[in-house]
Structure formats: C-alpha cells, structure tokens
Design a protein around this motif. Structure first.
Motif, PDB file in Angstrom:
ATOM      1  N   PRO A  40       0.801  -1.238   0.000  1.00 35.50           N
ATOM      2  CA  PRO A  40       0.000   0.000   0.000  1.00 35.50           C
ATOM      3  C   PRO A  40       0.828   1.279   0.000  1.00 35.50           C
ATOM      4  O   PRO A  40       0.293   2.357  -0.296  1.00 35.50           O
ATOM      5  N   MET A  41       2.130   1.185   0.347  1.00 37.76           N
ATOM      6  CA  MET A  41       2.965   2.387   0.355  1.00 37.76           C
ATOM      7  C   MET A  41       3.127   2.975  -1.043  1.00 37.76           C
ATOM      8  O   MET A  41       3.536   4.128  -1.189  1.00 37.76           O
ATOM      9  N   PHE A  42       2.785   2.193  -2.069  1.00 42.55           N
ATOM     10  CA  PHE A  42       2.794   2.712  -3.436  1.00 42.55           C
ATOM     11  C   PHE A  42       1.849   3.907  -3.576  1.00 42.55           C
ATOM     12  O   PHE A  42       2.079   4.819  -4.370  1.00 42.55           O
ATOM     13  N   GLY A  43       0.791   3.917  -2.763  1.00 46.99           N
ATOM     14  CA  GLY A  43      -0.175   5.007  -2.807  1.00 46.99           C
ATOM     15  C   GLY A  43       0.350   6.336  -2.313  1.00 46.99           C
ATOM     16  O   GLY A  43      -0.342   7.359  -2.420  1.00 46.99           O
ATOM     17  N   VAL A  44       1.560   6.353  -1.759  1.00 51.26           N
ATOM     18  CA  VAL A  44       2.162   7.617  -1.306  1.00 51.26           C
ATOM     19  C   VAL A  44       2.292   8.608  -2.469  1.00 51.26           C
ATOM     20  O   VAL A  44       2.297   9.828  -2.269  1.00 51.26           O
ATOM     21  N   ILE A  45       2.354   8.084  -3.675  1.00 51.63           N
ATOM     22  CA  ILE A  45       2.476   8.947  -4.860  1.00 51.63           C
ATOM     23  C   ILE A  45       1.313   9.930  -4.947  1.00 51.63           C
ATOM     24  O   ILE A  45       1.458  11.041  -5.467  1.00 51.63           O
ATOM     25  N   ILE A  46       0.153   9.537  -4.421  1.00 49.99           N
ATOM     26  CA  ILE A  46      -1.029  10.410  -4.478  1.00 49.99           C
ATOM     27  C   ILE A  46      -0.753  11.748  -3.811  1.00 49.99           C
ATOM     28  O   ILE A  46      -1.288  12.779  -4.225  1.00 49.99           O
ATOM     29  N   ALA A  47       0.097  11.749  -2.772  1.00 54.43           N
ATOM     30  CA  ALA A  47       0.400  12.989  -2.059  1.00 54.43           C
ATOM     31  C   ALA A  47       1.103  14.012  -2.939  1.00 54.43           C
ATOM     32  O   ALA A  47       1.108  15.200  -2.624  1.00 54.43           O
ATOM     33  N   PHE A  48       1.693  13.555  -4.041  1.00 53.46           N
ATOM     34  CA  PHE A  48       2.427  14.456  -4.931  1.00 53.46           C
ATOM     35  C   PHE A  48       1.687  14.698  -6.247  1.00 53.46           C
ATOM     36  O   PHE A  48       2.255  15.233  -7.187  1.00 53.46           O
ATOM     37  N   LYS A  49       0.414  14.299  -6.289  1.00 50.28           N
ATOM     38  CA  LYS A  49      -0.352  14.450  -7.514  1.00 50.28           C
ATOM     39  C   LYS A  49      -1.700  15.108  -7.241  1.00 50.28           C
ATOM     40  O   LYS A  49      -2.239  15.026  -6.132  1.00 50.28           O
ATOM     41  N   ASN A  50      -2.229  15.733  -8.273  1.00 51.90           N
ATOM     42  CA  ASN A  50      -3.589  16.264  -8.219  1.00 51.90           C
ATOM     43  C   ASN A  50      -4.516  15.150  -8.702  1.00 51.90           C
ATOM     44  O   ASN A  50      -4.951  15.130  -9.855  1.00 51.90           O
ATOM     45  N   TYR A  51      -4.798  14.222  -7.799  1.00 46.09           N
ATOM     46  CA  TYR A  51      -5.462  12.973  -8.175  1.00 46.09           C
ATOM     47  C   TYR A  51      -6.890  13.241  -8.640  1.00 46.09           C
ATOM     48  O   TYR A  51      -7.697  13.845  -7.932  1.00 46.09           O
ATOM     49  N   ARG A  52      -7.201  12.765  -9.831  1.00 43.73           N
ATOM     50  CA  ARG A  52      -8.536  12.904 -10.417  1.00 43.73           C
ATOM     51  C   ARG A  52      -9.065  11.541 -10.811  1.00 43.73           C
ATOM     52  O   ARG A  52      -8.319  10.715 -11.341  1.00 43.73           O
ATOM     53  N   ILE A  53     -10.351  11.324 -10.555  1.00 39.75           N
ATOM     54  CA  ILE A  53     -10.978  10.045 -10.887  1.00 39.75           C
ATOM     55  C   ILE A  53     -11.707  10.172 -12.205  1.00 39.75           C
ATOM     56  O   ILE A  53     -12.533  11.067 -12.401  1.00 39.75           O
ATOM     57  N   THR A  54     -11.403   9.270 -13.124  1.00 36.63           N
ATOM     58  CA  THR A  54     -12.062   9.218 -14.421  1.00 36.63           C
ATOM     59  C   THR A  54     -13.048   8.062 -14.416  1.00 36.63           C
ATOM     60  O   THR A  54     -12.700   6.941 -14.048  1.00 36.63           O
ATOM     61  N   ALA A  55     -14.286   8.337 -14.830  1.00 38.01           N
ATOM     62  CA  ALA A  55     -15.329   7.315 -14.814  1.00 38.01           C
ATOM     63  C   ALA A  55     -14.941   6.135 -15.696  1.00 38.01           C
ATOM     64  O   ALA A  55     -14.491   6.304 -16.840  1.00 38.01           O
ATOM     65  N   GLY A  56     -15.121   4.938 -15.158  1.00 29.23           N
ATOM     66  CA  GLY A  56     -14.856   3.728 -15.911  1.00 29.23           C
ATOM     67  C   GLY A  56     -13.397   3.308 -15.956  1.00 29.23           C
ATOM     68  O   GLY A  56     -13.069   2.311 -16.613  1.00 29.23           O
TER      69      GLY A  56
END
Length: 319
Positions: A40-56
């Motif tokens: 799960p530490m791979f998700g640390v990248i989210i802290a450095f991104k403007n995470y956006r969810i794309t449908a589908g």
C-alpha cells in the motif's frame, strides 16, 4: 589442523533444515506485511499528484493521468486556520498519554505482583484488561449514558444532591479530563499485563536474598523490581513516543460523538481533521499529503528518541 577444518566446514554450511522450517513458519507473516504494510505504500504517490478520478477507469490509470503537483499538496494543512489547535491537541494529549501510560501500568503491575492470592490477582487482571477489547463505538455509548443532558447518570446524581444538571457535550472545560480518563481506563490494562509479565520473569532468588538481608517490600520494589523493569519501560517509551503526532481516532471522534463545534478546540486532532477533510470532499491528494507528513513526523520522532536513548545507554536502544 582439526579445529581449522571444523571451522571451514561450519562456514560452508550456509543453509540448514532448521533454517527452512523457520522460514516456512515466518512466511505467512512476511506475506501479510508485504500485502498490507509495504504494497500500500505505493499510494504515497497520491500525495504528490492532483489525483482525479475518471469514470470507468481503474486506480492505476487515474494515478498515471493525474497531474504532478510536487509539494503543493503539503501546504494544505499549514494553511488551515485550525492548524495550531490541531498540533497542540495532538502533541499535548499524547505527552500526557505517554507519561500516564507508563506510571499507572507500572504502579498497578507492581501492586498486583505483591498480591498473595493468585485468584484475586487473576480477577484484578481480567477486570483491568477487559476494556481493552471494547471498541470505541461501544465505549461512546457507555459515556453517553453517563453524560447525556436529560437522562445521564451523572446529571441524576447531581440533581439528587441539589445541583443543576450540566450540558456535558457543551462544556469544553471538562473534556480534557474526560478524554484522558477514558484513554487510561481502556488502555491501562494492556500495559499492566505487559509489565506484570516482565515482573514474573524476575528470578525469585533476588527477592529471597533481599528478605534475608532484611529488605522491606518498598526496598525490594525500588532496588530489584524497578531496575529489572527499566529495559521494558524504555522500550515502551520509545514505541509510544513514536506516535506522538498521531492520535486515537476512536477516542476523540466517537467518545465526543463526532466532535461538535462546542468541543472542537479541545478534542480535534490531526487524525480527525483528515477524516473531516475526506468527508467534506477535499482533494484526496491534499489529505494524503497531510497523512504522509504525519507519518514522517512520527518516524523521525521514534528515531530521535531511540538515538537519545542510545547516547545515554546503548544497551537499552531498540535499533
């Protein structure tokens, strides 16, 4: 020559049957840590991104196509108007929890070790250890039954003595004491059992020699029990100080029934702030950055505490 050949033979034997058996025993734990702690530490990248969810689209697709923000997300918490309150509450409460979390369990463990009746000692241990298994959700309902404004047990007691009922969930001055009491009530039993196990491991010949020399119970505790408990006390201190920037979410959120506005200044912490930010649809990258900062601060704190202990006495350091 014979000894030299035996040493060479021992050096060549790098893997044995015992190593294989121990490795197989350790494999489930290793897999568990890889899946639930390191992967799960791979998700640390989210802290450095403007995470956006794309449908589908899946998580990896959304993560790859989200724009990099660098350290921009880390300013989210520092710009909050309540940052000083969150940091103050988190640190001060944890300092009190660490100090009392050592003093009270050690005292109770020493007292239980002096109880002659094993049956009574087991009963006391069970009574103290039982709250540790209760979730904060269940505990919050117990607290509400005591502090409810109209039907609470405490208000009925106050009215019976001629006092006015108290709006407990509207009075912030009482809650630092309530939160500290509830934390100790729920967690002190676990610490007591840990220290009591260490006390039972002390060689009884030390106490027998002390009795022959005329040492009182207090002197036995002072010069035998406490010195033998010193390593475990220091180890527990280092482990507890490492979580000084994190808080028990259930304690602060559930017991206060969602942290009402009247109790915000005395019961809000960094963890409750992150939860409320997620619930209010704040950008996930910003909340992830706040959580990452919190984890990094805890890691630095535990390493610093271990370094200080190592400088004072290298024998008691964890690392």
């Amino acid at each position: 020559m014979k000894k030299d050949s035996e040493k060479k033979r021992i050096k060549r034997r790098r893997w044995s049957k015992d190593d294989t058996q121990l490795s197989l025993l350790a494999m489930p734990t290793f897999v568990w840590y890889v899946l639930f702690s390191y992967l799960p530490m791979f998700g640390v990248i989210i802290a450095f991104k403007n995470y956006r969810i794309t449908a589908g689209k899946g998580f990896l697709y959304n993560l790859y196509h989200s724009a990099w923000t660098g350290t921009g997300n880390f300013a989210y918490m520092f710009k909050s108007n309540s940052f000083a309150i969150l940091l103050r509450n988190t640190i001060l409460y944890n300092i009190v929890f660490v100090i009392l979390g050592i003093l009270i369990p050690v005292t109770l463990a020493v007292m239980l070790s002096l109880v002659h009746s094993k049956f009574k000692s087991k009963v006391y241990q069970t009574c103290m250890f039982f709250p540790h298994f209760l979730s904060w959700v269940v505990v919050s309902y117990f607290v509400f039954s005591f502090l409810s404004a109209d039907k609470g047990i405490l208000n009925h007691i106050l009215e019976a003595f001629g006092h006015e009922p108290v709006q407990w969930y509207m009075e912030p001055k009482y809650w630092p004491f309530i939160l500290i009491f509830m934390k100790m009530w729920k967690g002190v039993g676990y610490g007591t059992v840990v220290y009591l196990a260490s006390i039972t491991g002390i060689d009884s010949t030390y106490y027998e020699a002390a009795v022959i020399d005329g040492a009182t119970k207090w002197k036995q505790v002072k010069f035998i029990t406490i010195p033998f408990l010193k390593p475990i006390i220091i180890m527990m201190f280092i482990l507890n100080i490492g979580s000084i920037f994190s808080s028990d979410f259930g304690l602060f959120f559930q017991v206060t029934r969602g942290i009402p506005a009247s109790l915000y200044n005395v019961s809000s912490t960094i963890d409750t702030y992150i939860y409320n930010a997620i619930r209010s649809n704040a950008p996930i990258g910003m909340t992830s950055a706040t959580s990452l900062l919190q984890s990094a601060a805890c890691c630095i704190t535990i390493l610093l505490a271990n370094w200080i202990v190592k400088k004072v006495d290298d024998e008691y350091a964890i690392i």
